[in-house]
Design a protein around this motif. Structure first.
Motif, short mmCIF file in Angstrom:
data_model
loop_
_atom_site.label_atom_id
_atom_site.label_comp_id
_atom_site.label_asym_id
_atom_site.label_seq_id
_atom_site.Cartn_x
_atom_site.Cartn_y
_atom_site.Cartn_z
N UNK A 68 0.87 -1.17 0.00
CA UNK A 68 0.00 0.00 0.00
C UNK A 68 0.91 1.22 0.00
N UNK A 69 0.92 1.95 -1.10
CA UNK A 69 1.79 3.12 -1.18
C UNK A 69 1.36 4.22 -0.23
N UNK A 97 2.91 0.56 3.48
CA UNK A 97 2.42 -0.56 4.27
C UNK A 97 2.50 -1.82 3.41
N UNK A 98 2.97 -2.91 4.01
CA UNK A 98 3.09 -4.17 3.29
C UNK A 98 2.14 -5.21 3.88
N UNK A 99 1.48 -5.92 2.98
CA UNK A 99 0.62 -7.04 3.41
C UNK A 99 1.08 -8.26 2.63
N UNK A 100 1.84 -9.12 3.27
CA UNK A 100 2.35 -10.32 2.60
C UNK A 100 1.21 -11.27 2.28
N UNK A 125 -19.82 11.67 6.50
CA UNK A 125 -19.16 10.60 5.76
C UNK A 125 -17.74 10.99 5.38
N UNK A 126 -16.92 9.97 5.20
CA UNK A 126 -15.59 10.13 4.62
C UNK A 126 -15.21 8.79 4.02
N UNK A 127 -14.11 8.75 3.29
CA UNK A 127 -13.62 7.51 2.72
C UNK A 127 -12.14 7.35 3.04
N UNK A 128 -11.78 6.16 3.47
CA UNK A 128 -10.37 5.81 3.63
C UNK A 128 -9.90 5.23 2.31
N UNK A 129 -8.92 5.90 1.68
CA UNK A 129 -8.42 5.50 0.37
C UNK A 129 -7.08 4.81 0.51
N UNK A 130 -6.99 3.57 0.03
CA UNK A 130 -5.74 2.81 0.02
C UNK A 130 -5.25 2.73 -1.41
N UNK A 131 -4.13 3.42 -1.70
CA UNK A 131 -3.55 3.40 -3.05
C UNK A 131 -2.47 2.33 -3.10
N UNK A 132 -2.69 1.31 -3.94
CA UNK A 132 -1.77 0.19 -4.03
C UNK A 132 -0.60 0.53 -4.95
N UNK A 134 0.18 -0.87 -7.53
CA UNK A 134 -0.24 -0.97 -8.92
C UNK A 134 -0.92 0.31 -9.41
N UNK A 135 -1.25 1.19 -8.49
CA UNK A 135 -2.00 2.40 -8.83
C UNK A 135 -3.49 2.26 -8.56
N UNK A 136 -3.94 1.03 -8.35
CA UNK A 136 -5.35 0.82 -8.01
C UNK A 136 -5.65 1.46 -6.65
N UNK A 137 -6.85 1.99 -6.51
CA UNK A 137 -7.29 2.60 -5.26
C UNK A 137 -8.46 1.82 -4.71
N UNK A 138 -8.32 1.38 -3.47
CA UNK A 138 -9.43 0.69 -2.79
C UNK A 138 -10.00 1.63 -1.72
N UNK A 139 -11.31 1.54 -1.56
CA UNK A 139 -12.02 2.54 -0.78
C UNK A 139 -12.80 1.85 0.34
#
Length: 458
Positions: A68-69, A97-100, A125-132, A134-139
């Motif tokens: 997770x960048x 952050x690393x998730x093996x 409301x808010x959103x926690x954005x995790x940018x991987x 790969x560039x993909x963003x998970x919300x």
């Protein structure tokens, strides 16, 4: 020797391969993390009051590690949410952050909302954005409702005061104290008492259309809101210097003792007392009038009367306290050391789990005695224990198809939810008994009994 060397080389190769495989990370698009939930929801919160902490697990179920960048809140920390990712608080961004593969990390979320300056609870409301990598963003969506409230701490009322508020009042410290000679008038207001806060009345209290309850709006367990947990605050206490107290169209719930009366006068009309960790009402040497009231589910007695004059009409006293088998009575009336007890009870349902939920004590040969009269009531007790001072009283029996909790609309013992509205199949409904009036016939009955007992309605 050669065989031993070959085995040693093979073992090293396997270990290196395993380590390399375990440490490999993929930046390929499509490699995704999974969450135990896509939304972290909080119960309604009062603005400026911190929430409990919610947790969220992030799992990597892919064949490679995922980096997770950055992890950040979409609104940049302006929404009041606070997030800790794998031990690191986002301030306002966290990174690297690393998730093996096959591993997980834990996310903690809290929130303290600002005042919304709007009426009623407002969605925050808010959103926690995790940018991987790969560039993909998970919300992950974060949401709660924020409710503006006014805070009051250690309020002392020394002169006649009226409180009427469109916003809820949060009561802290020792709560509210009404001094002798002062009258506190409360109307159309919701009071949320913090732990150890309550109301001490040394003067006079007049309350109309008010809610008195604890300030926890969240849940103890997913299935159990704090509002269904007793003992959240201290309740109301009326001292010997207090007099002419009146509470109408109100509700008192999840307190310790809801009402304590000592040598005072109190009238309750159409008021609900429910889910207490002590007494519903305890009256000592007092004058108490209850009309169209519900007293239900208390660790000690729902109504306990000692050396007092009490008039009860069209009330429901139901003892189904779920948190202890050592629960008190629905109704207890005894003499005090120096005063007799006089109890007049009409059109009232007294029931509960136990075979006998009424206890009284009288001394026939003493100047201090216990005098009572029941009229048009349904009682769950041993009929042989009460004397002839009864008129048209029905006795609950285990043989009855409808008795105990079957009188009521909802008794959900698994989720601790209760609706003590009289069910239409109950004989209490048919005989117009209990705290929910039914049409003009009940109103006429109320007026007749009021004349008979001298009960004054306001």
């Amino acid at each position: 020797m050669i065989r031993r060397f070959f085995f040693f080389t093979l073992t090293i190769a396997v270990l290196l391969t395993a380590c390399t495989d375990n440490d490999s990370f993929s930046a390929s698009s499509g490699q995704r993390l999974t969450f135990t939930q896509d939304t972290v929801s909080f119960d309604t919160l009062f603005s400026t009051v911190p929430s409990v902490t919610r947790t969220l697990w992030v799992h990597n179920k892919t064949s490679d590690g995922i980096r997770i960048q950055t992890a950040r809140l979409e609104r940049g920390g302006q929404s009041g949410y606070r997030v800790n990712v794998d031990g690191t608080y986002l301030d306002p961004v966290g990174s690297d952050f690393e998730v093996r593969k096959g591993d997980s990390l834990l996310i903690f979320v809290e929130v303290t909302t600002a005042e919304t300056h709007q009426e009623g609870p407002q969605l925050i409301e808010d959103n926690l954005l995790l940018t991987l990598e790969s560039g993909d963003v998970q919300r992950i969506n974060l949401r709660t409702y924020s409710w503006d409230a006014r805070k009051i701490s250690d309020l002392v009322v020394r002169r006649d005061t009226t409180i009427s508020s469109d916003v809820p009042l949060l009561i802290y410290g020792g709560g509210i104290r009404v001094e002798e000679g002062a009258t506190l008038t409360l109307s159309n207001t919701e009071f949320y008492f913090h732990e150890a806060a309550g109301m001490q009345v040394n003067g006079t209290l007049h309350a109309e259309n008010c809610l008195f309850r604890g300030d926890r709006l969240d849940r103890l367990f997913p299935y159990l809101p704090y509002d269904r947990v007793p003992g959240q605050w201290e309740g109301l206490e009326f001292s010997p210097t207090s007099s002419d107290n009146y509470i109408a169209n109100s509700e008192i719930r999840n307190s310790y003792n809801a009402i304590l009366c000592d040598s005072t006068t109190l009238t309750l009309y159409h008021t609900k007392i429910h889910n207490c960790g002590g007494y519903g009402i305890y009256a000592h040497n007092s004058e108490l009038t209850l009309s169209y009231c519900q007293l239900t589910n208390t660790l000690d007695d729902c109504l306990s009367v000692e050396g007092s004059q009490v008039s009860i009409e069209h009330c429901t006293l139901a003892q189904f306290y779920p948190f202890s088998a050592n629960r008190g009575m629905a109704l207890r009336f005894v003499t005090s050391e120096d005063m007799s007890t006089h109890l007049l009870c009409a059109a009232t349902l007294v029931t509960g789990y136990a075979d006998d939920v009424i206890l009284y004590q009288e001394y026939a040969d003493s100047a201090i005695y216990c005098d009572y009269h029941f009229q048009d009531c349904i009682l769950r007790t041993d009929s042989t224990l009460l004397s002839e001072r009864l008129e048209r009283v029905a006795w609950e029996s285990p043989k009855d198809s409808i008795q105990g909790k079957r009188h009521f609309r909802v008794i959900d013992e698994e989720n601790f939810y209760y609706d003590f509205t009289i069910d239409s199949l109950s004989p209490a409904f048919q005989r117009q008994i209990g705290c929910y009036p039914i049409g003009e016939a009940v109103e006429q009955s109320r007026k007749t009994r009021a004349g008979f007992y001298g009960i004054q309605h306001r």
